[in-house]
Design an enzyme around this catalytic site. Structure first.
Site, PDB file in Angstrom:
ATOM      1  N   LYS A   1       1.034  -1.280   0.253  1.00  0.00           N
ATOM      2  CA  LYS A   1      -0.260  -0.051   0.140  1.00  0.00           C
ATOM      3  C   LYS A   1       0.880   1.515   0.122  1.00  0.00           C
ATOM      4  CE  LYS A   1      -3.536   1.545   2.845  1.00  0.00           C
ATOM      5  NZ  LYS A   1      -5.068   1.488   4.101  1.00  0.00           N
TER       6      LYS A   1
ATOM      7  N   SER B   1      -9.770   1.562   2.702  1.00  0.00           N
ATOM      8  CA  SER B   1      -8.118   2.567   2.353  1.00  0.00           C
ATOM      9  C   SER B   1      -8.005   1.712   1.184  1.00  0.00           C
ATOM     10  CB  SER B   1      -7.509   3.507   2.652  1.00  0.00           C
ATOM     11  OG  SER B   1      -6.848   3.074   3.790  1.00  0.00           O
TER      12      SER B   1
ATOM     13  N   SER C   1      -9.966  -0.252   6.669  1.00  0.00           N
ATOM     14  CA  SER C   1      -9.375  -0.348   5.783  1.00  0.00           C
ATOM     15  C   SER C   1      -8.740  -2.174   5.278  1.00  0.00           C
ATOM     16  CB  SER C   1      -8.086   0.559   5.900  1.00  0.00           C
ATOM     17  OG  SER C   1      -9.004   1.718   5.904  1.00  0.00           O
TER      18      SER C   1
END
Lengths: 458, 74
Positions: free
Chosen positions: A81, A160, A184
């Site tokens: 990420k 996210s 997330s």
């Protein structure tokens, strides 16, 4: 080795490597190509770290050929990420105002994966600033809305950790690292039909990762199986003097000899009210399987202000983390229009309110632990819905006020959870079940999820 | 107060003070839509604060801070 093995688990990829059916460099080239062609289709890719990846792949290949085996992640390509620092490449935080920033050193998690022999192939898309500015629709990232590879039509990948979820689901990486402050990891695990593990707060060092909420951020693996999540956690977990919140507890994933039955499960009371019909049906089908693995009983969480405490903590810490961004006006460069203004009010949260939330938090933790101590896992649908359409606000698709408090409770208390797919729902999209455990009981919930997958996968 | 109870609407002067506090922190001007969004969120935060104040605590109830004392080795 051809493209057809792109969606293999880490275990399967490792077997192929050790059987000589592929090599780390061949695997890496395949995933780099897929990232560029397929990954970008889902807005999953920020940066392909090709030069670094090939260097790491060549090293892995030489080591394996010389008989030096670092373990199950050796030679396996993965994505991170894009809030995890990787030296030599941008770390954008998914946000236009930070799209060119670079950091000189790798995040601790990246270092540990390098030591395990894994190959970093890409920085993956994410909701800008990990969703901290209050986005309410999918188009909230410099790479565009994360798109789930599942289902017949364009649907949101969840967030996210959008890119991590869709990259694993699309088979453009061997596994991925995501993060969770409040949903997330589990949200993209649900929307993309993959296995996502949120470890106990403090299990994994956050050194070199963007901070949204210092007391609620967790880094965790996102993979194609629960077993893979355990293997990755084994590599990234452990003490780190560079992160004051990282626990001193050592961690080992016992790949063999894991429990397959005799579990004490609890079903969160009311968790199938206000959910889509297929979510409910698939959850009940999952319970029928889990009943073969242990006992089931219903449980209610203590009636406490989990959501309120979570919101105050996240908003106050977010305001401190991004104060300069907001007060300077750079926040107006964010992608989602609502992100340009929704976070500003956090600048005026009184310290007394924030500290009160922290005081209440300790009481929540104590009361929740008394409940979780009685069970190996509390079960619930990961989400009341499948992935929402890309063109729909979240609250228009399903009002947030109707969601259960389990996610808030677990994140406020820093408890681990693993979300795994459990069927298909509306619009051909996956549904998911989450196993939430007591603090530090990752191996218990991993054992349960792994055993469930072994029973349900053909 | 549990997650399911909603505190009453805060008094107007508290809302105005909250909005003013936010605006004072910014180095730029907000347009009407921005001010409205800030106002809505300030109301939300005031309600959160009021909800948390309704939760009974004693002086001995300590917050969970990350802070730990530091001393260099050697």
């Amino acid at each position: 080795m051809t493209n057809e093995r792109h969606d293999s688990t880490v275990i399967e990829l490792g077997r192929l490597l050790r059987a000589g059916e592929t090599t780390p460099t061949e695997l890496t080239r395949m995933y780099i190509e897929r990232l560029d062609v397929v990954g970008r289709r889902y807005n999953a890719v920020v940066t392909i770290t090709e030069e670094r990846a090939m260097r790491e792949a060549r090293q892995a290949e030489a080591e394996l050929n010389a008989g030096f085996d670092r373990g199950p992640l050796h030679g396996i390509p993965y994505g991170a990420k894009d809030l995890l620092n990787a030296a030599g490449y941008p770390t954008t935080w998914g946000a236009i105002p930070f799209q060119d920033q670079q950091f000189p050193a790798d995040a601790q998690v990246i270092e540990r994966l390098r030591d395990a022999g894994a190959v970093l192939v890409a920085k993956l898309g994410m909701v800008e600033l990990a969703g901290g500015m209050g986005y309410d629709q999918p188009n909230a990232s410099l790479t565009g809305p994360g798109i789930s590879p599942r289902g017949a039509a364009d649907s949101w990948a969840g967030g996210s950790s959008s890119g991590s979820g869709s990259a694993v689901a699309a088979g453009v990486v061997g596994f991925a690292i995501g993060s969770e402050t409040h949903g997330s990891i589990t949200s993209p695990a649900n929307n993309c039909g993959i296995s996502g593990l949120r470890p106990t707060f403090g299990r994994v060092s956050r050194r070199g990762a963007m901070a949204l909420s210092w007391t609620m951020d967790k880094l965790g693996p996102m993979c194609r199986s629960a077993h893979d999540c355990g293997l990755v956690l084994d590599a990234i977990a452990g003490p780190d003097p560079g992160d004051p919140s990282a626990s001193q507890r050592a961690y080992r994933y016992p790949a063999s000899a894991m429990r397959t039955e005799g579990f004490r499960f609890a079903i969160l009371a009311g968790c199938t009210e206000n959910v889509q019909p297929e979510v409910k049906a698939n959850f009940e089908a999952s319970l029928a399987i889990l009943e073969q693995m242990g006992t089931l009983e219903e449980v209610s969480l203590p009636d406490l202000p989990y959501n309120d405490v979570a919101r105050v903590i996240i908003d106050a810490e977010k305001a401190a983390a991004f104060e300069e961004l907001m007060t300077s006006g750079s926040v107006r460069g964010l992608t989602a229009p609502e992100d340009r203004v929704n976070g500003l009010a956090s600048l005026a949260i009184p310290a007394t309110v924030y500290i009160r939330a922290l005081r209440i938090r300790r009481k929540l933790c104590v009361e929740l632990d008394a409940v979780f101590a009685r069970y190996d896992a509390i079960l619930a649908p990961t989400s009341p819905t499948v992935a929402s359409p890309l063109d729909t606000n979240f609250d228009d698709y399903f009002p947030r006020a109707k969601r259960s408090s389990l996610g808030s409770a677990a994140n406020v208390a820093g408890l681990p959870g693993i979300a795994i797919p459990n069927g298909i729902g509306e619009r051909g999209l996956p549904t998911s079940i989450v196993f939430t455990g007591r603090a530090w009981e990752e191996n218990t919930i991993l054992a349960a999820a792994k055993a469930y997958q072994e029973r349900t996968w053909s | 107060m549990s997650d399911h109870e909603t505190p009453p609407e805060p008094a107007a002067d508290r809302i105005d003070a909250g909005v003013a506090a936010v605006v004072a922190e910014l180095s730029y001007d907000l347009d009407d839509a921005g001010r409205a969004a800030v106002r809505e969120r300030v109301i939300g935060h005031l309600k959160l604060g009021d909800a948390l104040r309704a939760f009974p605590l004693e002086n001995a109830d300590e917050p969970d801070f990350i802070f730990r004392v530091y001393r260099a080795e050697g």
